[in-house]
Structure formats: C-alpha cells, structure tokens
Design an enzyme around this catalytic site. Structure first.
Site, PDB file in Angstrom:
ATOM      1  N   LYS A 130       0.843  -1.199   0.000  1.00  0.00           N
ATOM      2  CA  LYS A 130       0.000   0.000   0.000  1.00  0.00           C
ATOM      3  C   LYS A 130       0.879   1.251   0.000  1.00  0.00           C
ATOM      4  CE  LYS A 130      -3.839  -1.789   2.834  1.00  0.00           C
ATOM      5  NZ  LYS A 130      -4.915  -1.690   1.828  1.00  0.00           N
ATOM      6  N   ARG A 156     -10.035 -11.576   2.365  1.00  0.00           N
ATOM      7  CA  ARG A 156     -10.886 -12.650   1.824  1.00  0.00           C
ATOM      8  C   ARG A 156     -10.192 -14.006   1.902  1.00  0.00           C
ATOM      9  NH1 ARG A 156     -11.335  -9.499  -3.776  1.00  0.00           N
ATOM     10  NH2 ARG A 156     -11.147  -7.819  -2.266  1.00  0.00           N
TER      11      ARG A 156
HETATM   12  N1  BES Z   1      -7.846  -3.718   4.788  1.00  0.00           N
HETATM   13  C1  BES Z   1      -8.086  -3.344   3.435  1.00  0.00           C
HETATM   14  C2  BES Z   1      -9.396  -2.588   3.258  1.00  0.00           C
HETATM   15  C3  BES Z   1      -9.486  -1.227   3.890  1.00  0.00           C
HETATM   16  C4  BES Z   1      -9.147  -0.104   3.174  1.00  0.00           C
HETATM   17  C5  BES Z   1      -9.962  -1.081   5.183  1.00  0.00           C
HETATM   18  C6  BES Z   1      -9.270   1.151   3.747  1.00  0.00           C
HETATM   19  C7  BES Z   1     -10.065   0.155   5.768  1.00  0.00           C
HETATM   20  C8  BES Z   1      -9.738   1.281   5.057  1.00  0.00           C
HETATM   21  C9  BES Z   1      -8.142  -4.575   2.532  1.00  0.00           C
HETATM   22  O1  BES Z   1      -7.366  -5.648   2.927  1.00  0.00           O
HETATM   23  C10 BES Z   1      -7.640  -4.178   1.188  1.00  0.00           C
HETATM   24  O2  BES Z   1      -6.507  -3.798   1.093  1.00  0.00           O
HETATM   25  N2  BES Z   1      -8.480  -4.288   0.165  1.00  0.00           N
HETATM   26  C11 BES Z   1      -8.092  -3.945  -1.164  1.00  0.00           C
HETATM   27  C12 BES Z   1      -8.651  -4.983  -2.108  1.00  0.00           C
HETATM   28  C13 BES Z   1      -8.175  -4.834  -3.538  1.00  0.00           C
HETATM   29  C14 BES Z   1      -6.700  -5.111  -3.634  1.00  0.00           C
HETATM   30  C15 BES Z   1      -8.946  -5.790  -4.421  1.00  0.00           C
HETATM   31  C16 BES Z   1      -8.659  -2.570  -1.474  1.00  0.00           C
HETATM   32  O3  BES Z   1      -9.780  -2.277  -1.059  1.00  0.00           O
HETATM   33  O4  BES Z   1      -7.962  -1.778  -2.106  1.00  0.00           O
HETATM   34 MN    MN Z   2      -5.356  -5.461   2.209  1.00  0.00          MN
END
Ligand code: BES
Ligand code: MN
Ligand code: ZN
Length: 495
Positions: A273, A347
C-alpha cells in the site's frame, strides 16, 4: 473517562454538580413530564418549553442539542433533546450529557413510569452514556447516575426495569469499548499472539464459553492455506481463536456462527500500500475484536442461543517468505485460489474461517470485516455494506441495525460478476476487474466458501473508522457493527 452506570434516587442526584433532563422535541416544542419537579436544586425550570422558547435556546429535534440552566447555588441543569424520543435519540442525548458534564458527576432524570418502555429507554441511555465515555488514554472510572422519576415515586416494576435495562445497556457498551481499545492499540503492541492471549484471558472466565487458540502447527494440520499464506510474510506467528458459547448443552437452541477478520496490520504485502493508505491499518483486526467482544456480551447477557466464533489473526507484511502475486493457495474447503494481489488478503483468511464455520453446522453465518476500500467509496464512513444470501437473513440483520442505530445498506450479490474471479490456474483468483464494484466482488468471493448456507456479510471498511467524535461514535476505530451483531444474535434467543 469511562462511566459506570448506577440507578439512584432524586435526592442522591441533587448532590451531583450536573443534572440532566432528557426532553422530547416534537414540531419544535418540548414538554416536561408531570413527574418532573418544578425546580431542581436551586434551578427553577421554565413554565413552558414552547416553540419560541426552544428556538431561542437552540433546543431542536436534533438529539443532543441542549440548554444549560445555572442556579446561584451551583446546580447546573441541562435540558437535552432526545429528538422524537426513539432509541437512537436517547442514545445521542445521553452521549451529549456525558460530554457536557466533562469530569463532573452527572445525574440523568428518567420520566418513564407511564411509557411501558422503561427498560428499553434505560438500556439505550446507558449504552449512549458509556459509549460516549470511551477514552483510549484515560481509564479512570466515573459514575453516571440514572434517576427513575414517578409521581410521587416510580413504581417498583419501573424501578426494576430501569435497573435491568441500565445493566444490559452498560454491559453492551462496555463490550464495544473493550473492542475499541483493542482496535486502537498500535499494531506493534498487538501482534496476533498478543491479541489472541488478551481475548482468551477475557473470555475464558465467562459462563458457558470455551475458547481455544490455534497455533501455526494446528492451523497447518487443519489445512488453512489462506490464513497461513497471508501470515508467511511476517515474523509474527499467525493465530486463530475458536470460541463457543452453549448455555444449555443438549437443548437444540438456535446456532449462530460469527466470523471476523483479524489482520493486526495490513501493509498490503508485496502488493504494498502507499504510505497514506497504510496509516490506519492497525484497525484491520476490527472484525475479530468485534465478534469476540460480541461473544463476551452474549454470555454476560445470558442469551439462550448457541454461538460459534472464528477469528483468524495474522499480519500482512513483506518478509522474505511473503506471498508473491501468482502464488496459489489451497483453502480449508479444498478450493484453490490464485493470489494476484496480496493486498486482497482479508478474503483469503475469511475463506478458511467461513469453511470452518460451515463445518460447525450453524443455522446462519455472519461475517464482519474491514474488507474493501471500495465499500468506503460507495457508502462513506457512516454506513456499512450488508450482503446476504437470502431476504430473511437480510431483513433480520437490517432490523438489528435499525434498533442499534448502526446504518446498513443492502448491496447486491451480482451473480454475473462472479466470472471476474475465474482463474486460468486455480478454482478462482482473489481479485476482479480493477476499480469496479470491488466490495461486491469481494462478497462474491466469500460466498464461494459458505456452502450455500444462510449467510450475511458486513463490510465495515468505511464506518469501522471515524475521523472525529460524532455523538456516541468515537474518533479512531469504532467497532461499528458490534451492537448490531449482539442484537441479531439476541433475536434468536429463546424466552
Ligand atoms: N484492509 C483493506 C481494506 C481497507 C481499506 C480497510 C481502507 C479500511 C480502510 C483490505 O485488505 C484491502 O486492502 N483491500 C483492497 C482490495 C483490492 C486489492 C482488491 C482494497 O480495497 O484496495
Ligand atoms: Mn489489504
Ligand atoms: Zn486488509
């Protein structure tokens, strides 16, 4: 600072520096119940709280608006709006009272003798007060006194209903505050092992709860390839907490399985990230904290229902053993997953946990997770996304959310989008098309591990965090959804 709720008499309440009167405001005007005394301490209450008086003093139908009346002798009486007097109005009114009182002791007058809902009102008032008193740093406890009013005295039945309601409301809110404390603890202080041990310590002394913490050898033996895969990039060992509550072994009570995402820190893994998005990711274990805190409250409320809680806990980091995009993992139920983005890790661990939940043979499964940024884009930070396998489950969760004052919006499980998850090398891949319906596709992914059981999924990425205090919602990790889950489970409780 945290409040403990007590039920006291009017005479006791008058020794508090701040006395609060909740008032219902309808069509701009308020009225005081006949049971409310004309004067409180050295403060004379106004004769008529009519529309023009309320308007001049800023007392409106917005719950929490208030008028502060000060007497010469030092008494402060606050009239606080509870809106039209629904449950959430009382929660918000109680929250405002706590904030207004600051460090002062506060007595809140409850004229509920005639309403028949004394227990419910006391419950939501206690809930709002204790929720609003959450303080991550200051844990000194102050009282919050409830005064049931009647003319001349409240009936014994009213008094008892208030005592019981207040106890239940405080207990639920304390479970929420416990979860908030865990959620807001820095990830460096709360790796999976520490999270599991704190939870075990709290749960193991509660009636009818059995709690087990699975270490990596057990997780491997059980074939939880998604959970192990996500954890392999971290030096911190992975855990899974498996807890059950069965108050009447042998009685065929309704059985609810609860699953919560416990990523103690989500860096994204090798699909790293950006720095901005990583800042709040210590809260990515909210789902796990929520389902485990819910179980504590369910036991303390002595609900007549069976509950199984499964909370996988791991860190998503970039160590030299980390998952690589393109790796294939085998989940507990035998399905293989091609991991094309290591940041779609929630997931993967939920796939294993849901598969285990199916094996426990519950009547319904509910999972909760800070799953997708797309959920936050779609619904913002005050509304969670609900997905449900059928209308009955959806209606039940929506009703629980409405009673709890937690806003949910049901989203569609669009069958045709499931093809986005087709993989050339495995049964499915862990991401769909970039930038389109990410929260829906994540839910469709999870559905593959539910064996067509009745199931609901709550994506709380948005409301799981708040950037400011709003009524009884705290700044930081909020544990949003926890009270809805308790209420949902309570709806299955017999008798
Ligand atoms: N933990 C994150 C989701 C999240 C984002 C929670 C912002 C709280 C605030 C999750 O694991 C994630 O990174 N999801 C990705 C999925 C994508 C790579 C398909 C996302 O939402 O960008
Ligand atoms: Mn994530
Ligand atoms: Zn995550």
């Amino acid at each position: 600072m945290p409040r403990i709720v007590r039920v006291v008499s009017m005479a006791d309440a008058l020794t508090r520096p701040t006395v609060v009167m909740p008032v219902v405001v309808r069509d701009g005007a308020a009225a005081l119940d006949a049971a409310v005394p004309r004067s409180i301490g050295d403060v004379e209450l106004p004769e008529h709280l009519d529309e023009s008086w309320c308007r001049r003093h800023g007392l409106t139908g917005v719950a929490g608006t208030n008028v502060v009346l000060r007497g010469f002798g030092g008494t402060t009486v606050v009239l606080v709006s509870v809106g039209t007097g629904d449950a959430d109005g009382f929660r918000s009114g109680a929250a405002a009272s706590v904030r207004l009182a600051g460090d002062d002791a506060v007595g809140l007058l409850l004229a509920v003798d005639e309403s028949g809902d004394a227990g419910l009102i006391a419950r939501v008032v206690a809930e709002g007060a204790v929720l609003a008193s959450f303080d991550y740093k200051d844990t000194t406890v102050r009282p919050f006194d409830l005064v049931p009013l009647g003319a001349p005295l409240p009936s014994v039945a009213t008094h008892d209903a208030v005592v019981d309601g207040a106890r239940r409301g405080a207990l639920v809110a304390e479970a929420v505050n416990w979860a908030r404390q865990l959620i807001n603890t820095p990830a460096g202080d709360l790796p999976p092992r520490e999270l599991a041990s704190r939870v075990e310590e709290r749960l193991e002394r509660l009636p009818f709860i059995r709690v087990e913490t699975w270490t990596e050898s057990r997780i491997r033996a059980a074939g939880l390839g998604g959970l192990l895969g996500v954890g392999q990039g971290s030096a911190q060992p992975t855990r899974l907490v498996y807890a059950t509550y069965d108050p009447e072994p042998g009685t065929p009570l309704a059985h609810v399985a609860l699953v919560g995402k416990g990523v103690t820190f989500d860096s994204g893994g090798l699909s790293l990230k950006p720095a901005e998005s990583m800042m709040g990711q210590k809260t990515d274990m909210s789902g796990a904290a929520i389902v485990l805190a819910a179980l504590a409250a369910i036991s303390e409320l002595a609900l007549r229902v069976r509950v199984t809680v499964i909370a996988p806990m791991t860190e998503n980091l970039t160590g030299d053993k980390a998952l690589k995009p393109g790796d294939v993992l085998t989940i507990r139920n035998g399905l293989t997953v091609e991991v094309l983005n290591t940041d779609a890790e929630g997931r993967l661990i939920l796939a294993d946990a849901l598969s285990l939940a199916v094996e426990a043979d519950p009547d319904v499964i509910v999972d909760i997770a800070t799953l997708t940024g797309a959920q936050r884009v779609a619904l913002g930070d005050e509304v969670a996304a609900l997905y449900a396998s059928n209308d009955d489950v959806a209606a039940r969760v929506l009703a629980a959310g409405a009673r709890s004052g937690e806003q949910l919006w049901r989203m569609p499980l669009v069958d045709s989008y499931a093809a986005q998850l087709d993989s050339d090398v495995a049964d499915l891949k862990n991401i769909g098309k970039a930038g389109v319906a990410g929260s829906v596709v994540a839910a469709l992914f999870l559905r593959r591990f539910t064996a067509e059981r009745p199931w609901a999924h709550l994506d709380i990425a948005g409301p799981g965090r708040s950037d400011a205090w709003k009524g009884y919602v705290n700044k930081g990790g909020t544990a949003f959804g926890l009270r809805t889950i308790i209420d949902f489970v309570e709806s299955f409780s017999q008798g």
